[in-house]
Design an enzyme around this catalytic site. Structure first.
Site, PDB file in Angstrom:
ATOM      1  N   ARG A   1      -5.752  -5.357   9.947  1.00 49.41           N
ATOM      2  CA  ARG A   1      -6.767  -4.137  10.043  1.00 49.41           C
ATOM      3  C   ARG A   1      -7.987  -4.680  10.838  1.00 49.41           C
ATOM      4  NH1 ARG A   1      -6.879  -0.885   5.158  1.00 49.41           N
ATOM      5  NH2 ARG A   1      -6.976  -2.921   4.215  1.00 49.41           N
TER       6      ARG A   1
ATOM      7  N   ASN B   1      -3.013   0.726   6.726  1.00 48.34           N
ATOM      8  CA  ASN B   1      -1.691   0.114   6.073  1.00 48.34           C
ATOM      9  C   ASN B   1      -0.797   1.590   5.772  1.00 48.34           C
ATOM     10  OD1 ASN B   1      -2.527  -2.285   6.171  1.00 48.34           O
ATOM     11  ND2 ASN B   1      -3.260  -2.366   4.116  1.00 48.34           N
TER      12      ASN B   1
END
Length: 90
Positions: free
Chosen positions: A18, A36
């Site tokens: 990320r 996520n």
């Protein structure tokens, strides 16, 4: 302007994926978010100039050193108008 939703599967959680995506978004002037998903995948919602989106997606397909991208599914979706790029927590 173009907006895409990307679902990335593989070893993409717990490896800095990320943060890698957020850094790429900043580099390519992309707005939206990355998060996520409960099933171990990562969702990217990204919008920007078409050429910037193309280069951003190319980087995301590679991922950071410890990641492994097995599938990379891209869908075009209607433009939203995000003002920045965020890492969302679930």
């Amino acid at each position: 302007m173009k907006r895409v939703r990307i679902i990335v599967d593989g070893r993409v959680q717990g490896v800095g994926f990320r943060y890698f995506v957020a850094n790429g978004a900043k580099t390519h002037n992309i707005n939206g978010y990355v998060q996520n998903l409960p099933d171990g995948k990562v969702e990217i919602d990204a919008e920007g100039e078409s050429e910037n989106i193309y280069h951003f997606m190319s980087e995301c397909k590679k991922g950071p050193a410890l990641s492994r991208v097995d599938t990379f599914m891209v869908s075009d979706i209607p433009f939203y108008g995000y003002k920045q790029f965020k890492i969302r927590q679930r």
